[in-house]
Design a protein around this motif. Structure first.
Motif, PDB file in Angstrom:
ATOM      1  N   LEU A   1       1.594   5.209   0.198  1.00 37.18           N
ATOM      2  CA  LEU A   1       0.985   6.374   0.852  1.00 37.18           C
ATOM      3  C   LEU A   1       1.830   7.619   0.605  1.00 37.18           C
ATOM      4  CD1 LEU A   1       0.113   4.652   4.252  1.00 37.18           C
ATOM      5  CD2 LEU A   1      -1.513   5.331   2.472  1.00 37.18           C
TER       6      LEU A   1
ATOM      7  N   ASP B   1      -2.321   6.454  -1.642  1.00 32.69           N
ATOM      8  CA  ASP B   1      -3.250   5.359  -1.357  1.00 32.69           C
ATOM      9  C   ASP B   1      -3.526   4.508  -2.597  1.00 32.69           C
ATOM     10  OD1 ASP B   1      -4.289   4.098   0.794  1.00 32.69           O
ATOM     11  OD2 ASP B   1      -6.216   5.159   0.800  1.00 32.69           O
TER      12      ASP B   1
ATOM     13  N   THR C   1     -15.473  -4.999   0.862  1.00 36.26           N
ATOM     14  CA  THR C   1     -15.395  -3.546   0.744  1.00 36.26           C
ATOM     15  C   THR C   1     -16.783  -2.933   0.887  1.00 36.26           C
ATOM     16  OG1 THR C   1     -15.834  -3.277  -1.636  1.00 36.26           O
ATOM     17  CG2 THR C   1     -13.623  -3.999  -1.000  1.00 36.26           C
ATOM     18  N   LYS C   2     -16.826  -1.614   0.969  1.00 34.17           N
ATOM     19  CA  LYS C   2     -18.121  -0.928   1.043  1.00 34.17           C
ATOM     20  C   LYS C   2     -18.901  -1.084  -0.256  1.00 34.17           C
ATOM     21  CE  LYS C   2     -16.238   3.582  -0.369  1.00 34.17           C
ATOM     22  NZ  LYS C   2     -16.054   5.005   0.036  1.00 34.17           N
TER      23      LYS C   2
ATOM     24  N   THR D   1      -6.488  -0.018  -7.483  1.00 30.50           N
ATOM     25  CA  THR D   1      -7.248   0.749  -6.492  1.00 30.50           C
ATOM     26  C   THR D   1      -7.092   0.098  -5.122  1.00 30.50           C
ATOM     27  OG1 THR D   1      -8.889   1.452  -8.120  1.00 30.50           O
ATOM     28  CG2 THR D   1      -9.563   1.517  -5.821  1.00 30.50           C
ATOM     29  N   TYR D   2      -6.829   0.927  -4.115  1.00 24.29           N
ATOM     30  CA  TYR D   2      -6.783   0.396  -2.746  1.00 24.29           C
ATOM     31  C   TYR D   2      -8.172   0.504  -2.131  1.00 24.29           C
ATOM     32  CZ  TYR D   2      -5.951  -0.285   2.172  1.00 24.29           C
ATOM     33  OH  TYR D   2      -6.032  -0.761   3.449  1.00 24.29           O
ATOM     34  N   TYR D   3      -8.668  -0.606  -1.579  1.00 23.67           N
ATOM     35  CA  TYR D   3      -9.985  -0.642  -0.949  1.00 23.67           C
ATOM     36  C   TYR D   3      -9.813  -0.801   0.557  1.00 23.67           C
ATOM     37  CZ  TYR D   3     -11.685  -1.513  -5.693  1.00 23.67           C
ATOM     38  OH  TYR D   3     -11.961  -1.418  -7.042  1.00 23.67           O
ATOM     39  N   GLU D   4     -10.365   0.141   1.294  1.00 22.69           N
ATOM     40  CA  GLU D   4     -10.331   0.033   2.748  1.00 22.69           C
ATOM     41  C   GLU D   4     -11.174  -1.171   3.160  1.00 22.69           C
ATOM     42  OE1 GLU D   4      -8.609   1.005   6.081  1.00 22.69           O
ATOM     43  OE2 GLU D   4      -8.497   2.480   4.458  1.00 22.69           O
ATOM     44  N   PRO D   5     -10.597  -2.127   3.879  1.00 21.46           N
ATOM     45  CA  PRO D   5     -11.363  -3.340   4.209  1.00 21.46           C
ATOM     46  C   PRO D   5     -12.485  -3.063   5.203  1.00 21.46           C
ATOM     47  CG  PRO D   5      -9.230  -3.347   5.315  1.00 21.46           C
ATOM     48  CD  PRO D   5      -9.217  -2.181   4.373  1.00 21.46           C
ATOM     49  N   VAL D   6     -13.589  -3.753   5.017  1.00 21.83           N
ATOM     50  CA  VAL D   6     -14.712  -3.707   5.955  1.00 21.83           C
ATOM     51  C   VAL D   6     -14.620  -4.963   6.806  1.00 21.83           C
ATOM     52  CG1 VAL D   6     -17.218  -3.684   6.184  1.00 21.83           C
ATOM     53  CG2 VAL D   6     -16.131  -2.416   4.328  1.00 21.83           C
ATOM     54  N   THR D   7     -14.289  -4.805   8.057  1.00 19.06           N
ATOM     55  CA  THR D   7     -14.038  -5.968   8.921  1.00 19.06           C
ATOM     56  C   THR D   7     -15.125  -6.176   9.971  1.00 19.06           C
ATOM     57  OG1 THR D   7     -12.713  -4.567  10.385  1.00 19.06           O
ATOM     58  CG2 THR D   7     -11.546  -5.761   8.652  1.00 19.06           C
TER      59      THR D   7
ATOM     60  N   ARG E   1       0.866  -1.177   0.000  1.00 17.15           N
ATOM     61  CA  ARG E   1       0.000   0.000   0.000  1.00 17.15           C
ATOM     62  C   ARG E   1       0.900   1.223   0.000  1.00 17.15           C
ATOM     63  NH1 ARG E   1      -4.287   1.862   4.775  1.00 17.15           N
ATOM     64  NH2 ARG E   1      -5.243   3.599   3.597  1.00 17.15           N
TER      65      ARG E   1
END
Length: 269
Positions: free
Chosen positions: A28, A31, A180-181, A84-90, A26
């Motif tokens: 930064l 992102d 992901t969202k 694309t970086y996807y913020e994980p949904v945990t 990742r």
């Protein structure tokens, strides 16, 4: 980092997310997700083109980074691709029904593509060659070598004779699914191959197969044992880099024996 910077992406730091046959980072603060692999034995261009076509048709796959040209970048003996970086949904686990639905959608998109891809039996043959090589699998006991060799040979033939094949992801296990969202997204398309959908389902958690429509459950059971034999073989490769790989390989050998016995399958047939 230098490859990304040369494309006008702002990069001050790189966080290692995964390190095995491929390095995933990742970057930064831009992102961006970068995947790095040695030039030899990689199919990055195939993966990029496939991801583009699947994303354009609305399939649940991770997208390439839109701020740079969608292609493979070569540097210092390595190839780099940007995603694309996807913020994980945990907050929740993936439900088997959602997993099956996403995989059905992916398979529907793959059926529309006419691209050259190896057959799943080619990958089985690679595992057979590994089992047959004592130099490459020196720690594998004779009895275990015979078990893996017979299981791979027998199930490769039996499953291959059943027909009913299409373009597949190749390894849609939970490690290649992002929560992901935007819903579930599949990654790592370099393993794409042709075969029955049951071969793909064999990589997913067991309950997923109960929610996928039109599955041949007998074929799925055979594919699960075949896939288990393949990934067990890879754990005995002297160059395997998976953490705790040898421990997993030992555990999976026991699981193969139990599965063959439970399903009354004779690997010597």
């Amino acid at each position: 980092m230098s490859a990304a910077s040369s494309l006008d992406l702002t990069v001050d730091d790189a966080i290692v997310l995964h390190d095995s046959n491929k390095l995933t980072l990742r970057l930064l603060p831009c992102d961006v997700l970068a995947r790095v692999a040695p030039v030899a034995h990689q199919v990055a261009q195939f993966e990029v083109e496939l991801a583009q076509r699947l994303a354009e048709s609305g399939c649940p796959v991770a997208a390439l980074e839109p701020r740079v040209e969608p292609r493979v970048y070569a540097r210092d003996g390595f190839v780099v691709t940007f995603w694309t970086y996807y913020e994980p949904v945990t907050s929740r686990e993936i439900s088997p029904a959602d997993y099956a639905n996403a995989l059905e959608r992916l398979h529907a998109g793959l059926r529309k593509l006419d691209v050259p891809a190896p057959h799943f039996t080619d990958r089985v043959e690679s595992a057979q060659q590994l089992v047959a090589s004592r130099d490459r699998t020196p720690a594998l006991a004779d009895a275990d070598r015979e078990l893996l060799g017979d299981t791979l040979r027998s199930l490769r033939r039996v499953i291959g004779e059943r027909g009913g094949e299409q373009l597949l992801h190749g390894e849609p296990h939970s490690g290649n699914v992002l929560t992901t969202k935007n819903g579930l997204l599949f990654i790592d398309l370099e393993t794409c191959c042709r075969g029955p959908v049951e071969f793909d389902l064999a990589h997913a958690p067991e309950k997923v197969g109960e929610h996928y429509r039109g599955v041949n459950q007998g074929l799925l059971r055979e594919c699960r044992i075949l896939v288990l034999a393949m990934i067990t073989t890879w754990r005995w490769d002297g160059g395997d880099q998976l953490p705790n790989g040898r421990q997993l390989g030992t555990e999976w050998l026991s699981q193969i024996r139990a599965a063959l016995d439970r399903n009354r399958l004779d690997p010597h047939r």
